[in-house]
Design a protein around this motif. Structure first.
Motif, short mmCIF file in Angstrom:
data_model
loop_
_atom_site.label_atom_id
_atom_site.label_comp_id
_atom_site.label_asym_id
_atom_site.label_seq_id
_atom_site.Cartn_x
_atom_site.Cartn_y
_atom_site.Cartn_z
N LEU A 138 0.83 -1.20 0.00
CA LEU A 138 0.00 0.00 0.00
C LEU A 138 0.87 1.26 0.00
CD1 LEU A 138 -2.86 -0.97 2.50
CD2 LEU A 138 -3.03 -0.71 0.02
N ILE A 139 1.96 1.22 0.75
CA ILE A 139 2.87 2.37 0.75
C ILE A 139 3.51 2.54 -0.62
CG2 ILE A 139 5.05 3.25 1.70
CD1 ILE A 139 4.27 1.98 4.35
N ALA A 140 3.88 1.42 -1.25
CA ALA A 140 4.42 1.49 -2.61
C ALA A 140 3.39 2.08 -3.57
CB ALA A 140 4.85 0.11 -3.07
N ALA A 141 2.13 1.71 -3.40
CA ALA A 141 1.07 2.27 -4.24
C ALA A 141 0.90 3.76 -3.98
CB ALA A 141 -0.25 1.54 -3.98
N TYR A 142 0.98 4.15 -2.71
CA TYR A 142 0.88 5.57 -2.35
C TYR A 142 1.99 6.37 -3.04
CZ TYR A 142 0.68 9.76 0.61
OH TYR A 142 0.59 11.06 1.06
N ILE A 143 3.21 5.86 -2.99
CA ILE A 143 4.34 6.57 -3.59
C ILE A 143 4.21 6.60 -5.11
CG2 ILE A 143 6.84 6.51 -3.90
CD1 ILE A 143 7.03 5.38 -1.07
N THR A 144 3.70 5.52 -5.69
CA THR A 144 3.47 5.51 -7.14
C THR A 144 2.50 6.62 -7.52
OG1 THR A 144 3.86 3.13 -7.28
CG2 THR A 144 2.64 4.14 -9.09
N VAL A 145 1.41 6.74 -6.77
CA VAL A 145 0.44 7.81 -7.02
C VAL A 145 1.12 9.18 -6.85
CG1 VAL A 145 -1.66 8.91 -6.15
CG2 VAL A 145 -1.56 6.43 -6.39
N SER A 146 2.00 9.30 -5.86
CA SER A 146 2.70 10.55 -5.62
C SER A 146 3.52 11.00 -6.82
CB SER A 146 3.62 10.42 -4.40
OG SER A 146 2.90 10.11 -3.24
N LEU A 147 4.02 10.03 -7.59
CA LEU A 147 4.89 10.34 -8.72
C LEU A 147 4.13 10.60 -10.02
CD1 LEU A 147 7.64 7.66 -8.00
CD2 LEU A 147 7.80 10.12 -7.58
N LEU A 148 2.81 10.45 -9.99
CA LEU A 148 2.04 10.65 -11.22
C LEU A 148 2.07 12.10 -11.67
CD1 LEU A 148 -1.13 8.43 -10.60
CD2 LEU A 148 1.02 7.84 -11.73
N GLY A 149 2.02 13.03 -10.71
CA GLY A 149 2.09 14.44 -11.07
C GLY A 149 3.43 14.80 -11.68
N LEU A 150 4.51 14.29 -11.10
CA LEU A 150 5.85 14.54 -11.65
C LEU A 150 5.98 13.96 -13.05
CD1 LEU A 150 8.74 15.58 -11.26
CD2 LEU A 150 9.30 13.37 -10.22
N SER A 151 5.40 12.78 -13.28
CA SER A 151 5.45 12.18 -14.62
C SER A 151 4.74 13.07 -15.64
CB SER A 151 4.80 10.79 -14.58
OG SER A 151 5.49 9.93 -13.72
N ALA A 152 3.60 13.64 -15.23
CA ALA A 152 2.86 14.53 -16.13
C ALA A 152 3.65 15.81 -16.41
CB ALA A 152 1.50 14.87 -15.53
N ILE A 153 4.33 16.31 -15.39
CA ILE A 153 5.18 17.49 -15.58
C ILE A 153 6.31 17.18 -16.56
CG2 ILE A 153 6.82 19.03 -14.43
CD1 ILE A 153 5.01 18.85 -11.95
N GLY A 154 6.93 16.01 -16.40
CA GLY A 154 7.99 15.61 -17.31
C GLY A 154 7.51 15.47 -18.73
N PRO B 174 -6.70 2.27 13.63
CA PRO B 174 -7.11 1.84 12.29
C PRO B 174 -6.43 2.68 11.20
CG PRO B 174 -8.80 3.21 13.28
CD PRO B 174 -7.77 2.99 14.35
N MET B 175 -6.33 2.11 10.03
CA MET B 175 -5.67 2.75 8.92
C MET B 175 -6.54 3.88 8.37
SD MET B 175 -3.79 0.85 5.75
CE MET B 175 -5.26 -0.13 5.42
N SER B 176 -5.93 5.04 8.15
CA SER B 176 -6.65 6.19 7.62
C SER B 176 -6.30 6.38 6.14
CB SER B 176 -6.29 7.45 8.41
OG SER B 176 -6.86 8.59 7.80
N TRP B 177 -7.31 6.65 5.33
CA TRP B 177 -7.11 6.86 3.90
C TRP B 177 -7.16 8.34 3.52
CZ3 TRP B 177 -5.69 2.87 0.83
CH2 TRP B 177 -5.89 1.58 1.32
N ASN B 178 -7.21 9.22 4.51
CA ASN B 178 -7.35 10.65 4.22
C ASN B 178 -6.18 11.19 3.40
OD1 ASN B 178 -9.78 10.77 5.58
ND2 ASN B 178 -8.87 11.42 7.52
N SER B 179 -4.96 10.89 3.86
CA SER B 179 -3.79 11.40 3.15
C SER B 179 -3.68 10.79 1.76
CB SER B 179 -2.51 11.12 3.95
OG SER B 179 -2.35 9.73 4.16
N PHE B 180 -4.05 9.51 1.63
CA PHE B 180 -4.03 8.85 0.32
C PHE B 180 -4.98 9.58 -0.63
CE2 PHE B 180 -3.63 5.99 -2.98
CZ PHE B 180 -2.95 4.83 -2.66
N GLY B 181 -6.19 9.88 -0.16
CA GLY B 181 -7.16 10.56 -1.00
C GLY B 181 -6.73 11.96 -1.38
N GLU B 182 -6.20 12.71 -0.41
CA GLU B 182 -5.75 14.07 -0.69
C GLU B 182 -4.60 14.06 -1.70
OE1 GLU B 182 -4.73 15.62 3.09
OE2 GLU B 182 -6.82 15.80 3.79
N ASN B 183 -3.69 13.10 -1.52
CA ASN B 183 -2.56 12.98 -2.44
C ASN B 183 -3.04 12.63 -3.84
OD1 ASN B 183 0.17 12.78 -3.29
ND2 ASN B 183 0.13 10.58 -2.94
#
Length: 290
Positions: free
Chosen positions: A184-200, A255-264
């Motif tokens: 899940l953390i790997a998925a979170y980081i992958t999502v984090s890099l989507l914006g940078l990929s679009a900028i590139g 419990p696991m929170s999805w707030n930061s995942f959703g905001e990201n």
């Protein structure tokens, strides 16, 4: 085999491959993951968690709590924390560096090789080409984060004892659930890099020099992180694409929170939409001479 020849083979069987879009995507992924440069970057990323694990293993004293990267002080007690620590270490520089190289090369690299004109002559279209190029960059993001997590988990299992993981909230989970949280953390980081990929991708439409597009993308990643650490710019922080890059701590609580995942995800989606529209506007009016 030349780049043009490499791409002609999938196109020749476009009817059997489900159309020019799928053929072009298959060609893009094949070319991307057969490059020596791609594998060199992936191997370099895989080496980071191994180096961390070996350094901790050879150290004569335990790492004091709060010193070094997050979770580093827990590595010697539980090898599963090697993957967590490696992901934290790779997010600020190593992952943006490799993603910047791939994303910056998307359009500019084809123009530099002289294959961009051929790709546009093929029945693909500029919009489809942009989508395929971006999909290739996203595939690399997935591969990059997964290889860091997998290499870290393997190094941790080999060099350290493995057992139940104590979360940031103080709760304890089993090895199986800890592995799921790592993914899940790997998925979170992958999502984090989507914006940078679009900028590139956007930067890549402005030049025929791939090195320039790569460098500009990486510099923007560094600048965004620097600005995010300046308290005088608090008003700007929520709009920076790197603002949530290290916000996956909520996935290590119970419990696991999805707030930061959703905001990201929402922030990255905004960058993808805006940069994608700008890339289309630029690329649709670009005179392709090579």
């Amino acid at each position: 085999m030349s780049s043009v020849e490499t791409r002609r083979q999938p196109d020749g069987g476009s009817g059997a491959s489900g159309g020019p879009g799928l053929a072009l995507l298959g060609s893009e992924l094949s070319v991307l993951f057969r490059r020596v440069r791609t594998w060199a970057m992936l191997l370099a990323l895989a080496a980071v968690p191994i180096l961390i694990a070996v350094a901790v293993k050879l150290s004569s004293r335990d790492v004091p709590p709060g010193r070094g990267p997050l979770f580093l002080d827990r590595v010697s007690q539980n090898g599963l924390f090697v993957a967590f620590t490696a992901l934290v270490v790779c997010v600020p520089l190593f992952l943006p560096l490799t993603v910047g190289v791939v994303a910056g090369d998307t359009i500019a690299g084809e123009a530099n090789l002289g294959t961009l004109r051929y790709l546009l002559i093929a029945p693909a279209g500029r919009v489809r080409l942009l989508l395929v190029k971006y999909t290739g960059a996203v595939a690399f993001c997935c591969a990059a984060t997964l290889i860091v997590a997998a290499s870290g988990a393997l190094a941790g299992v080999v060099l350290f004892p493995v057992g139940p993981v104590t979360l940031l909230s103080g709760d304890t989970i089993g090895v199986g659930e800890a592995a799921v949280r790592t993914l899940l953390i790997a998925a979170y980081i992958t999502v984090s890099l989507l914006g940078l990929s679009a900028i590139g991708l956007l930067v890549s439409t402005f030049t025929d020099v791939p090195v320039g597009a790569m460098a500009a993308t990486v510099v923007l990643a560094v600048v965004s992180q620097v600005l995010d650490n300046l308290p005088q710019l608090d008003w700007l922080h929520p709009w920076l694409f790197s603002h949530h890059w290290l916000g996956f701590a909520d996935l290590l609580r119970q419990p696991m929170s999805w707030n930061s995942f959703g905001e990201n995800a929402l922030l990255q989606a905004g960058y993808v939409a805006v940069c994608g529209a700008l890339a289309y506007a630029k690329f649709s009016n670009k005179d392709v001479l090579s």
